[in-house]
Design a protein around this motif. Structure first.
Motif, short mmCIF file in Angstrom:
data_model
loop_
_atom_site.label_atom_id
_atom_site.label_comp_id
_atom_site.label_asym_id
_atom_site.label_seq_id
_atom_site.Cartn_x
_atom_site.Cartn_y
_atom_site.Cartn_z
N ARG A 97 0.85 -1.20 0.00
CA ARG A 97 0.00 0.00 0.00
C ARG A 97 0.88 1.24 0.00
O ARG A 97 2.05 1.17 0.41
N PRO A 98 0.33 2.38 -0.42
CA PRO A 98 1.11 3.63 -0.31
C PRO A 98 1.39 3.93 1.16
O PRO A 98 0.67 3.45 2.05
N ALA A 99 2.43 4.70 1.41
CA ALA A 99 2.78 5.01 2.80
C ALA A 99 3.43 6.37 2.90
O ALA A 99 4.09 6.83 1.97
N ARG A 100 3.23 6.99 4.02
CA ARG A 100 3.92 8.24 4.34
C ARG A 100 5.30 7.90 4.89
O ARG A 100 5.57 6.78 5.29
N PHE A 101 6.17 8.91 4.91
CA PHE A 101 7.54 8.73 5.37
C PHE A 101 7.56 8.13 6.77
O PHE A 101 8.28 7.16 7.04
N SER A 102 6.76 8.70 7.68
CA SER A 102 6.76 8.23 9.07
C SER A 102 6.29 6.77 9.16
O SER A 102 6.77 6.01 10.00
N GLU A 103 5.36 6.37 8.30
CA GLU A 103 4.90 4.99 8.30
C GLU A 103 6.02 4.05 7.85
O GLU A 103 6.18 2.96 8.39
N LEU A 104 6.78 4.50 6.85
CA LEU A 104 7.92 3.69 6.39
C LEU A 104 8.97 3.56 7.49
O LEU A 104 9.54 2.49 7.69
N ARG A 105 9.21 4.65 8.20
CA ARG A 105 10.18 4.61 9.31
C ARG A 105 9.75 3.61 10.37
O ARG A 105 10.57 2.87 10.91
N ARG A 106 8.47 3.59 10.70
CA ARG A 106 7.97 2.63 11.70
C ARG A 106 8.03 1.20 11.17
O ARG A 106 8.34 0.27 11.92
N ALA A 107 7.76 1.02 9.89
CA ALA A 107 7.75 -0.32 9.30
C ALA A 107 9.16 -0.88 9.14
O ALA A 107 9.35 -2.10 9.12
N ILE A 108 10.15 0.02 9.00
CA ILE A 108 11.55 -0.38 8.81
C ILE A 108 12.38 0.29 9.91
O ILE A 108 13.10 1.25 9.67
N PRO A 109 12.27 -0.17 11.14
CA PRO A 109 12.87 0.55 12.27
C PRO A 109 14.39 0.68 12.22
O PRO A 109 14.94 1.63 12.78
N ALA A 110 15.09 -0.20 11.52
CA ALA A 110 16.55 -0.13 11.49
C ALA A 110 17.08 0.97 10.57
O ALA A 110 18.23 1.37 10.69
N VAL A 111 16.25 1.48 9.67
CA VAL A 111 16.72 2.49 8.72
C VAL A 111 16.75 3.86 9.40
O VAL A 111 15.86 4.20 10.18
N THR A 112 17.81 4.61 9.12
CA THR A 112 17.88 5.97 9.65
C THR A 112 17.06 6.90 8.75
O THR A 112 16.77 6.58 7.60
N GLN A 113 16.73 8.06 9.29
CA GLN A 113 15.98 9.04 8.51
C GLN A 113 16.76 9.44 7.26
O GLN A 113 16.20 9.52 6.17
N LYS A 114 18.06 9.63 7.42
CA LYS A 114 18.91 10.01 6.29
C LYS A 114 18.94 8.93 5.21
O LYS A 114 18.81 9.22 4.02
#
Length: 132
Positions: free
Chosen positions: A40-57
């Motif tokens: 499904r489409p996702a917002r940035f914050s949703e992707l961050r929560r779904a992939i917790p190991a990835v940094t914002q950068k």
């Protein structure tokens, strides 16, 4: 697989543009993002929560690379405050079959690969004197 002799017709040749695109589209974070966006489409914050190991950068850089390559699109939503959503493109969806083929290959050969790794590690330990 014992055939390692080169064959003219099926030479394994990855040119620089191909290698660059493979590096940009099939790296660790890109695959994780594509895995999420295929659902499904996702917002940035949703992707961050779904992939917790990835940094914002790293997530920002990954999304920009995927967008630049036409794999993901960034959609500005007409909400207040303005929000951005990421979606996989039609081109991005065409990556699914080749990735599935690679995943099926891994599923079939992972036991052999794990065995090869174990034998290699044991041989390395023996060479270093740690296995005695």
């Amino acid at each position: 697989m014992t055939d390692t002799a080169p064959h003219r017709g099926d030479r394994f040749d990855i040119a620089a543009p191909h290698r660059e695109l493979l590096d940009q589209v099939l790296d660790k974070w890109s695959l994780a993002v594509l895995n999420e966006l295929c659902e499904r489409p996702a917002r940035f914050s949703e992707l961050r929560r779904a992939i917790p190991a990835v940094t914002q950068k790293s997530l920002t850089a990954t999304l920009r690379r995927l967008e630049r390559n036409g794999i993901v699109e960034r959609v500005v939503l007409g909400t207040r405050p303005v929000a951005v959503e990421y979606r996989i493109t039609a081109l991005g969806k065409t990556l699914r079959p080749p990735v599935d083929i690679i995943l099926n290959w891994i599923e079939a050969y992972l036991p052999s690969i794990e065995d090869a790794r174990r034998r290699f590690d044991e041989a390395m330990d023996d060479e270093d004197g740690f296995g005695r």
